[in-house]
Design a protein around this motif. Structure first.
Motif, PDB file in Angstrom:
ATOM      1  N   ASN A 119       0.913  -1.313  -0.035  1.00  0.00           N
ATOM      2  CA  ASN A 119       0.104   0.104   0.129  1.00  0.00           C
ATOM      3  C   ASN A 119       0.979   1.158   0.122  1.00  0.00           C
ATOM      4  O   ASN A 119       0.468   2.300  -0.745  1.00  0.00           O
ATOM      5  N   GLU A 120       1.861   1.251   0.659  1.00  0.00           N
ATOM      6  CA  GLU A 120       2.814   2.551   0.906  1.00  0.00           C
ATOM      7  C   GLU A 120       3.455   2.700  -0.538  1.00  0.00           C
ATOM      8  O   GLU A 120       3.643   3.908  -0.947  1.00  0.00           O
ATOM      9  N   GLU A 121       3.653   1.547  -1.102  1.00  0.00           N
ATOM     10  CA  GLU A 121       4.625   1.678  -2.463  1.00  0.00           C
ATOM     11  C   GLU A 121       3.606   2.182  -3.555  1.00  0.00           C
ATOM     12  O   GLU A 121       4.056   3.027  -4.229  1.00  0.00           O
ATOM     13  N   VAL A 122       2.672   1.635  -3.645  1.00  0.00           N
ATOM     14  CA  VAL A 122       1.622   1.932  -4.482  1.00  0.00           C
ATOM     15  C   VAL A 122       0.932   3.450  -4.335  1.00  0.00           C
ATOM     16  O   VAL A 122       0.681   4.133  -5.447  1.00  0.00           O
ATOM     17  N   TYR A 123       0.545   3.467  -3.193  1.00  0.00           N
ATOM     18  CA  TYR A 123      -0.454   4.682  -3.016  1.00  0.00           C
ATOM     19  C   TYR A 123       0.206   5.637  -1.791  1.00  0.00           C
ATOM     20  O   TYR A 123      -0.529   6.522  -1.514  1.00  0.00           O
ATOM     21  N   GLY A 124       1.399   5.450  -1.377  1.00  0.00           N
ATOM     22  CA  GLY A 124       1.756   6.250  -0.030  1.00  0.00           C
ATOM     23  C   GLY A 124       2.056   7.421  -0.438  1.00  0.00           C
ATOM     24  O   GLY A 124       1.465   8.526   0.378  1.00  0.00           O
ATOM     25  N   ALA A 125       2.557   8.000  -1.453  1.00  0.00           N
ATOM     26  CA  ALA A 125       2.924   9.234  -1.767  1.00  0.00           C
ATOM     27  C   ALA A 125       1.621  10.116  -1.923  1.00  0.00           C
ATOM     28  O   ALA A 125       1.200  11.241  -1.286  1.00  0.00           O
ATOM     29  N   GLU A 126       0.833   9.540  -2.587  1.00  0.00           N
ATOM     30  CA  GLU A 126      -0.590  10.060  -2.989  1.00  0.00           C
ATOM     31  C   GLU A 126      -1.480  10.282  -1.620  1.00  0.00           C
ATOM     32  O   GLU A 126      -2.147  11.432  -1.309  1.00  0.00           O
ATOM     33  N   ILE A 127      -1.548   9.161  -0.747  1.00  0.00           N
ATOM     34  CA  ILE A 127      -2.507   9.410   0.475  1.00  0.00           C
ATOM     35  C   ILE A 127      -1.714  10.231   1.688  1.00  0.00           C
ATOM     36  O   ILE A 127      -2.292  10.794   2.277  1.00  0.00           O
TER      37      ILE A 127
END
Length: 160
Positions: free
Chosen positions: A39-47
Motif C-alpha cells: 500500500n505504501e509503495e503503490v499509494y503512499g505518496a498520494e495518500i
C-alpha cells in the motif's frame, strides 16, 4: 515500522532458505507487513500528500494491530457487503430502502473493525471517493456495475 518490516522480510527469507515451516502467526504477521508495504509503495505518496503522515501511519498501525480473528471478521464483512451490493443492484433496490440502511451500517462496522474512530463526515467522504476515484469504483463494480454508486448513495442518505 520500517525496521519491523525489514526484520519480517529477513525472517521470512531465512525460514525459506532453511526450509523451515513458519508458524501461522509468523505468516500472518508477514502478510500484514507485505500488505502495508505494498500500500505504501503503490499509494503512499498520494495518500500521505492528501491525508498527512499521521493519518496514514495510524491506518497502517491499525492494520498491523489486527488479530487473525479480527482480520477474518474484516474480510468476511467486506465480502458480505460486496455480495449484498450486487444483490441490491441486481434487484434494483433503492439506496433509501431498508437494505440500503443495512448496507450503510455494515460499511460503518467494516470501517471501524481496524480500530478507527467513527466519524460520519469521514464516512460520507469515503463514500464519495467510491464514485469519484475510478480505482474505488473499479473495485466495487468489478463483478457488477453500479455497486459503488448504490453504496455511496445509501451512505449519503443514511449517514447524518
Amino acid at each position: 515500522r520500517l525496521e519491523q518490516l525489514i526484520r519480517s522480510v529477513k525472517d521470512t527469507i531465512g525460514a525459506e532458505e532453511r526450509n523451515e515451516i513458519m508458524s501461522d502467526e509468523q505468516k500472518f504477521e508477514a502478510f500484514k507487513q507485505r500488505a502495508v508495504a505494498h500500500n505504501e509503495e503503490v499509494y503512499g505518496a498520494e495518500i500521505r500528500a492528501k491525508y498527512g503522515d499521521q493519518e496514514v501511519d495510524e491506518a497502517n498501525a491499525a492494520v498491523m494491530n489486527l488479530t487473525r480473528e479480527r482480520y477474518q471478521e474484516w474480510t468476511d464483512l467486506g465480502r458480505e457487503i460486496q455480495e449484498r451490493l450486487e444483490d441490491a443492484v441486481r434487484s434494483g433496490l433503492s439506496p433509501e430502502s431498508e437494505e440500503g440502511r443495512v448496507l450503510c451500517a455494515l460499511h460503518r462496522q467494516w470501517l471501524t473493525i481496524t480500530g478507527n474512530q467513527y466519524d460520519p463526515a469521514k464516512h460520507r467522504g469515503i463514500a464519495e471517493l467510491y464514485v469519484m476515484d475510478e480505482r474505488f469504483t473499479a473495485y466495487y463494480d468489478k463483478q457488477m456495475p453500479g455497486c459503488a454508486r448504490i453504496l455511496r448513495d445509501a451512505i449519503v442518505h443514511w449517514v447524518k
